[in-house]
Write a protein that holds these residues in place. Structure first.
Motif, PDB file in Angstrom:
ATOM      1  N   LYS A 103      38.938  31.464  45.551  1.00  0.00           N
ATOM      2  CA  LYS A 103      40.238  32.142  45.670  1.00  0.00           C
ATOM      3  C   LYS A 103      40.532  32.559  47.106  1.00  0.00           C
ATOM      4  O   LYS A 103      41.493  33.291  47.374  1.00  0.00           O
ATOM      5  N   GLY A 104      39.657  32.164  48.042  1.00  0.00           N
ATOM      6  CA  GLY A 104      39.896  32.473  49.454  1.00  0.00           C
ATOM      7  C   GLY A 104      39.499  33.884  49.847  1.00  0.00           C
ATOM      8  O   GLY A 104      39.909  34.375  50.908  1.00  0.00           O
ATOM      9  N   VAL A 105      38.707  34.546  49.018  1.00  0.00           N
ATOM     10  CA  VAL A 105      38.259  35.908  49.343  1.00  0.00           C
ATOM     11  C   VAL A 105      36.921  35.823  50.085  1.00  0.00           C
ATOM     12  O   VAL A 105      35.999  35.145  49.623  1.00  0.00           O
ATOM     13  N   ALA A 106      36.834  36.507  51.231  1.00  0.00           N
ATOM     14  CA  ALA A 106      35.595  36.468  52.022  1.00  0.00           C
ATOM     15  C   ALA A 106      34.499  37.285  51.339  1.00  0.00           C
ATOM     16  O   ALA A 106      34.784  38.297  50.687  1.00  0.00           O
ATOM     17  N   VAL A 107      33.261  36.834  51.478  1.00  0.00           N
ATOM     18  CA  VAL A 107      32.116  37.580  50.935  1.00  0.00           C
ATOM     19  C   VAL A 107      31.206  37.970  52.097  1.00  0.00           C
ATOM     20  O   VAL A 107      30.808  37.119  52.901  1.00  0.00           O
ATOM     21  N   TYR A 108      30.910  39.277  52.195  1.00  0.00           N
ATOM     22  CA  TYR A 108      29.958  39.769  53.194  1.00  0.00           C
ATOM     23  C   TYR A 108      28.734  40.327  52.484  1.00  0.00           C
ATOM     24  O   TYR A 108      28.854  41.155  51.577  1.00  0.00           O
ATOM     25  N   TYR A 109      27.578  39.845  52.904  1.00  0.00           N
ATOM     26  CA  TYR A 109      26.310  40.265  52.302  1.00  0.00           C
ATOM     27  C   TYR A 109      25.684  41.329  53.217  1.00  0.00           C
ATOM     28  O   TYR A 109      25.115  40.999  54.256  1.00  0.00           O
ATOM     29  N   ILE A 110      25.826  42.595  52.846  1.00  0.00           N
ATOM     30  CA  ILE A 110      25.283  43.673  53.678  1.00  0.00           C
ATOM     31  C   ILE A 110      24.010  44.208  53.025  1.00  0.00           C
ATOM     32  O   ILE A 110      24.044  44.803  51.950  1.00  0.00           O
ATOM     33  N   SER A 111      22.880  43.956  53.702  1.00  0.00           N
ATOM     34  CA  SER A 111      21.576  44.268  53.105  1.00  0.00           C
ATOM     35  C   SER A 111      20.704  45.018  54.099  1.00  0.00           C
ATOM     36  O   SER A 111      20.837  44.841  55.314  1.00  0.00           O
ATOM     37  N   GLU A 127      15.372  33.328  56.621  1.00  0.00           N
ATOM     38  CA  GLU A 127      14.929  33.029  55.251  1.00  0.00           C
ATOM     39  C   GLU A 127      15.877  33.619  54.201  1.00  0.00           C
ATOM     40  O   GLU A 127      15.992  33.094  53.093  1.00  0.00           O
ATOM     41  N   THR A 128      16.543  34.714  54.571  1.00  0.00           N
ATOM     42  CA  THR A 128      17.493  35.307  53.626  1.00  0.00           C
ATOM     43  C   THR A 128      18.686  34.366  53.426  1.00  0.00           C
ATOM     44  O   THR A 128      19.116  34.110  52.294  1.00  0.00           O
ATOM     45  N   ILE A 129      19.200  33.836  54.535  1.00  0.00           N
ATOM     46  CA  ILE A 129      20.303  32.875  54.445  1.00  0.00           C
ATOM     47  C   ILE A 129      19.838  31.633  53.682  1.00  0.00           C
ATOM     48  O   ILE A 129      20.563  31.121  52.807  1.00  0.00           O
ATOM     49  N   ALA A 130      18.608  31.185  53.971  1.00  0.00           N
ATOM     50  CA  ALA A 130      18.077  29.998  53.279  1.00  0.00           C
ATOM     51  C   ALA A 130      18.000  30.238  51.774  1.00  0.00           C
ATOM     52  O   ALA A 130      18.383  29.374  50.972  1.00  0.00           O
ATOM     53  N   ASN A 159      25.943  32.837  56.029  1.00  0.00           N
ATOM     54  CA  ASN A 159      25.622  32.420  57.397  1.00  0.00           C
ATOM     55  C   ASN A 159      25.463  33.649  58.286  1.00  0.00           C
ATOM     56  O   ASN A 159      25.566  34.789  57.797  1.00  0.00           O
ATOM     57  N   THR A 160      25.231  33.425  59.570  1.00  0.00           N
ATOM     58  CA  THR A 160      24.938  34.562  60.456  1.00  0.00           C
ATOM     59  C   THR A 160      26.141  35.480  60.669  1.00  0.00           C
ATOM     60  O   THR A 160      25.991  36.598  61.143  1.00  0.00           O
ATOM     61  N   ASN A 161      27.340  35.029  60.318  1.00  0.00           N
ATOM     62  CA  ASN A 161      28.524  35.902  60.429  1.00  0.00           C
ATOM     63  C   ASN A 161      28.725  36.763  59.190  1.00  0.00           C
ATOM     64  O   ASN A 161      29.351  37.825  59.260  1.00  0.00           O
ATOM     65  N   THR A 162      28.211  36.275  58.055  1.00  0.00           N
ATOM     66  CA  THR A 162      28.494  36.976  56.795  1.00  0.00           C
ATOM     67  C   THR A 162      27.286  37.727  56.222  1.00  0.00           C
ATOM     68  O   THR A 162      27.457  38.583  55.362  1.00  0.00           O
ATOM     69  N   VAL A 163      26.082  37.376  56.678  1.00  0.00           N
ATOM     70  CA  VAL A 163      24.884  38.085  56.195  1.00  0.00           C
ATOM     71  C   VAL A 163      24.518  39.128  57.255  1.00  0.00           C
ATOM     72  O   VAL A 163      24.047  38.797  58.350  1.00  0.00           O
ATOM     73  N   LEU A 164      24.783  40.393  56.932  1.00  0.00           N
ATOM     74  CA  LEU A 164      24.626  41.471  57.914  1.00  0.00           C
ATOM     75  C   LEU A 164      23.428  42.336  57.532  1.00  0.00           C
ATOM     76  O   LEU A 164      23.516  43.205  56.666  1.00  0.00           O
ATOM     77  N   LEU A 165      22.304  42.073  58.195  1.00  0.00           N
ATOM     78  CA  LEU A 165      21.061  42.776  57.867  1.00  0.00           C
ATOM     79  C   LEU A 165      20.891  44.014  58.751  1.00  0.00           C
ATOM     80  O   LEU A 165      21.701  44.295  59.630  1.00  0.00           O
ATOM     81  N   ARG A 166      19.803  44.727  58.497  1.00  0.00           N
ATOM     82  CA  ARG A 166      19.557  46.004  59.189  1.00  0.00           C
ATOM     83  C   ARG A 166      19.039  45.767  60.603  1.00  0.00           C
ATOM     84  O   ARG A 166      18.124  44.985  60.813  1.00  0.00           O
ATOM     85  N   THR A 167      19.646  46.455  61.553  1.00  0.00           N
ATOM     86  CA  THR A 167      19.133  46.406  62.923  1.00  0.00           C
ATOM     87  C   THR A 167      18.573  47.779  63.294  1.00  0.00           C
ATOM     88  O   THR A 167      17.368  47.977  63.347  1.00  0.00           O
ATOM     89  N   THR A 168      19.461  48.749  63.499  1.00  0.00           N
ATOM     90  CA  THR A 168      18.969  50.056  63.959  1.00  0.00           C
ATOM     91  C   THR A 168      18.997  51.131  62.880  1.00  0.00           C
ATOM     92  O   THR A 168      18.197  52.045  62.897  1.00  0.00           O
ATOM     93  N   THR A 169      19.932  51.037  61.958  1.00  0.00           N
ATOM     94  CA  THR A 169      20.075  52.128  61.001  1.00  0.00           C
ATOM     95  C   THR A 169      20.085  51.631  59.559  1.00  0.00           C
ATOM     96  O   THR A 169      20.574  50.544  59.263  1.00  0.00           O
TER      97      THR A 169
END
Ligand SMILES: [Mg+2]
Length: 273
Positions: free
Chosen positions: A139-147, A156-159, A170-180
């Motif tokens: 339906k053209g709705v973006a999905v962001y994976y915030i983990s 490996e998470t993207i894989a 992908n690296t634009n939509t899978v947003l993993l933990r960096t500092t907080t």
């Protein structure tokens, strides 16, 4: 004689009434008598074997689809592109085998064993998740994976997500933990370019930073305050194995407890009435 008897009886009663509910014994020989993850066996069996678990995850994703259809039907002409924000673990990927291994080998969670499990990239999809996210994508709705998986686990998470068939991981939509640990900053980043129409997760901090680092009573009060959002903008997946309900709630954000003490804390928090 009688007064001595009364004093002794009084001391015995006082001793019982002063017993704390938490066993503070830190002697290792005592700690080792409690298997580290035995208390999670029932939760694991329920998640892995019960049809009720699958029914609940389908229920969550059916509700999500209804809410998405409603949002699409009511989309304003000038609105930003729509997006869905989802957690990963126990929301789209099932990590119960990792938790089952902790029981089998009588070990606690460590980042090295967790990272090794992640590297296998074999976690199965939570029932209902694939159909829903592929429908949203169609339906053209973006999905962001915030983990809150660490950023070193990105590849490996993207894989894992791709192998299972999740859309546009992908690296634009899978947003993993960096500092907080908090996810609000990452949610705000998504909102710069998109309108977030719904959030999915198994942990209340997946929905709002109001829930970050809160004790049990506060978490429960907040859910009552926000109850109209659940099953609508907030879609909750079941996870009886672990979560902030345990670490921030049951163990009150302290990581100092021995195995024996944790066992005592758990039992002291059972409600009898
Ligand atoms: Mg999760």
């Amino acid at each position: 004689m009688k007064s001595t008897y009364i004093i002794v009886l009084g001391l015995i009663i006082l001793n019982f009434s002063c017993k704390t509910t938490v066993n503070t014994d830190t002697n290792n020989s005592v700690n080792n008598t409690v298997p580290k993850r035995e208390h999670t066996v029932q939760a694991l069996l329920w998640q892995q074997q019960s049809a009720e678990y699958k029914a609940l995850t389908h229920q969550a994703y059916n509700l999500a689809k209804m809410y998405l259809d409603n949002a699409l039907a009511n989309k304003k002409e000038n609105s930003k592109p729509l997006a869905i924000v989802t957690d990963i673990d126990e929301t789209v990927l099932d990590n119960s085998p990792y938790n089952a291994r902790m029981v089998k080998y009588d070990v606690d969670y460590t980042s090295s064993t967790w990272n090794a499990w992640g590297k296998e990239a074999k976690a199965k999809a939570v029932p209902g998740a694939l159909d829903f996210f592929n429908y949203a994508d169609s339906k053209g709705v973006a999905v962001y994976y915030i983990s809150n998986r660490k950023i070193i686990q990105l590849e490996e998470t993207i894989a894992n997500l791709k192998t299972k068939g999740f859309p546009k991981a992908n690296t634009n939509t899978v947003l993993l933990r960096t500092t907080t640990n908090g996810k609000e900053i990452r949610r705000n980043d998504v909102e710069k370019t998109h309108e977030i129409i719904m959030l999915l997760g198994d942990n209340l901090s997946d929905f709002s930073d109001l829930f970050d680092n809160q004790p049990t009573k506060k978490r429960n009060n907040l859910v009552e305050e926000l109850k109209s959002k659940f099953g609508k903008k907030f879609i909750v997946l079941p996870n009886p194995m672990y979560g902030d309900w345990e670490t921030k709630g049951i163990y009150e954000s302290s990581y100092k407890w021995s195995g024996k003490q944790k066992d005592s804390i758990r039992k002291s928090k059972l409600r009898l009435h």
